[in-house]
Design an enzyme around this catalytic site. Structure first.
Site, short mmCIF file in Angstrom:
data_model
loop_
_atom_site.label_atom_id
_atom_site.label_comp_id
_atom_site.label_asym_id
_atom_site.label_seq_id
_atom_site.Cartn_x
_atom_site.Cartn_y
_atom_site.Cartn_z
N SER A 16 9.81 -44.53 -6.14
CA SER A 16 8.60 -43.74 -5.87
C SER A 16 8.39 -43.55 -4.38
CB SER A 16 7.38 -44.39 -6.52
OG SER A 16 7.04 -45.62 -5.89
N LEU A 30 5.74 -63.21 -1.67
CA LEU A 30 6.44 -64.49 -1.59
C LEU A 30 5.77 -65.49 -0.66
CD1 LEU A 30 8.93 -66.32 -2.18
CD2 LEU A 30 10.04 -65.21 -0.23
N GLY A 44 17.25 -55.98 -11.48
CA GLY A 44 17.63 -55.02 -10.45
C GLY A 44 17.37 -55.50 -9.03
N THR A 67 9.35 -47.79 3.48
CA THR A 67 9.97 -49.10 3.34
C THR A 67 11.49 -48.99 3.44
OG1 THR A 67 10.39 -50.91 1.75
CG2 THR A 67 9.90 -48.76 0.83
N THR A 124 -8.24 -50.76 -4.42
CA THR A 124 -7.65 -51.37 -5.60
C THR A 124 -7.65 -52.89 -5.42
OG1 THR A 124 -5.41 -51.33 -4.67
CG2 THR A 124 -6.14 -49.37 -5.90
N GLU A 152 13.35 -50.46 1.43
CA GLU A 152 13.85 -50.58 0.06
C GLU A 152 14.36 -49.25 -0.49
OE1 GLU A 152 11.78 -53.12 -2.70
OE2 GLU A 152 10.59 -53.99 -1.08
N THR A 199 0.30 -42.86 -7.67
CA THR A 199 -0.18 -43.05 -6.30
C THR A 199 0.85 -42.62 -5.26
OG1 THR A 199 -1.60 -44.90 -6.96
CG2 THR A 199 -1.00 -44.77 -4.63
#
Length: 375
Positions: free
Chosen positions: A187, A224, A316, A133, A35, A135, A99
């Site tokens: 996800s 970042l 968020g 992750t 990708t 997260e 994905t």
């Protein structure tokens, strides 16, 4: 061993493959859809090695997965293929569901069928390593907050936070409840649950790792640190969400690659290992550090800090992530080799030396515009 690495042309995946080919005698099969974020230039230094092979395959394509597994007969799978940018998940969550959830399910089913055909000894030694992750855990109390909110954090480790010295702030452990905030993290949380369910239900020998924010060479410029480096060099604004006081635990990607290899080789099936860099920094601190290093290496009359521009915060946006990596250090003997100061200097210098790579990977489809602002 022969290792199948999904997403091996991506940022972390390519670092894993470079580490394996350069530092071990193992073989690697790189399976990647290629990708926008996958680039084979990240593997130029190892691509001619006889122990490396590449397969351009989408993890949602079951027939192709079956072919690759049958043809290459890997001893372990390291699953890194994922859509991974929070801002892109805000603009287009469907790709992340396809994905990260459907793709992981498809890979698990192909792997289960392949694993069940193995001889007894190969079956016992096989590993499916799922890379995730931090997260998925949501966010943690911030040193500027006066309370921990409504969430309960199990057995927080006491340490010095990035605010007041001696401050007691909880860290993510392997037992922290999941509370994802974005389509991306939701996800990934879903894929984590699928992987663990495939062990519980079918006995597939799995390993799960959850890592903190990575940085280093070959990072796509939507993130970042490369975004700030490249914008600064071109005199463009350096966008900082909100006040820039969001805190992340920064992990140099080559340290992460070493950790992932150690887990797939030595980790205990069924276990989860959190991988962090022990480097909690506010986003604004990261931007200031990059500006100061650039001022030293590419001096200009006006400070690069003058380019910093505060913009509306991401919807968020989690305020703080911080990893307790004591388990992997205690059980597997891994610890990061780079401090943030040494790692960020290496990273800035790499981008200065490889600006042509940065230009090629953007290929006109992404010019460092802000994503995820529509919500």
């Amino acid at each position: 061993m022969k290792l199948l690495v999904t997403g091996g042309a991506g940022f972390i995946g390519s670092a894993v493959i470079r580490h394996i080919i350069s530092n071990t005698q193992d073989e690697v099969v790189n399976l990647d859809k290629l990708t926008y974020a996958g680039n084979l230039e990240s593997l130029t230094e190892v691509s001619s090695n006889e122990r490396y092979a590449f397969e351009q395959v989408d993890i949602c394509n079951r027939a192709e997965l079956d072919r690759v597994l049958a043809q290459h007969q890997p001893d372990a799978i390291m699953h890194l293929a994922a859509e991974s940018h929070v801002d892109r998940s805000i603009d287009g969550p469907a790709d992340f569901i396809e994905t990260n959830i459907v793709g992981t399910y498809t890979l698990l089913e192909a792997t289960r069928q392949y694993w069940q055909t193995m001889s007894a000894d190969r079956c016992e030694n096989f590993r499916f390593h799922h890379i995730s992750t931090d997260e998925v855990y949501g966010d943690l109390p911030h040193p500027n907050d006066n309370s921990e909110g409504e969430r309960n954090f199990p057995s927080p480790r006491v340490g010095e936070g990035p605010g007041e010295r001696g401050q007691s702030l909880p860290l993510f452990t392997e037992q922290t409840p999941y509370a994802p905030s974005s389509p991306y993290s939701a996800s990934k949380a879903s894929s984590d649950h699928l992987v663990r369910a495939w062990q519980r239900t079918y006995g597939l020998p799995v390993l799960v790792t959850n890592c903190s924010n990575n940085y280093g060479p070959y990072h796509f410029p939507e993130k970042l640190i490369p975004l700030v480096i490249l914008n600064a060099l071109e005199g463009k604004p350096l966008p900082v969400y909100g006040k820039g006081d969001q805190i992340r635990d920064w992990l140099f990607v080559e340290d992460h690659a070493r950790a992932l290899y150690k887990v797939v080789k030595e980790g205990t099936p069924g276990e989860t290992y959190n991988i962090g860099g022990h480097n909690e920094k506010q986003n604004i601190e990261v931007v200031h550090t990059i500006c100061d290093i650039l001022q030293e290496l590419r001096p200009q009359e006006r400070s690069y800090r003058n380019l910093i521009t505060n913009v509306k915060d991401r919807p968020g946006h989690d305020m703080r992530y911080a990893i307790d990596a004591s388990k992997i250090q205690k059980e597997l003997g891994w610890a990061p080799e780079e401090t943030f100061e040494t790692g960020i200097r290496k990273t800035v210098q790499w981008y200065l030396n490889n600006l042509d790579w940065c230009q090629r990977v953007q290929d006109g489809s992404y010019q460092r515009e802000r994503l995820g602002a529509g919500a």
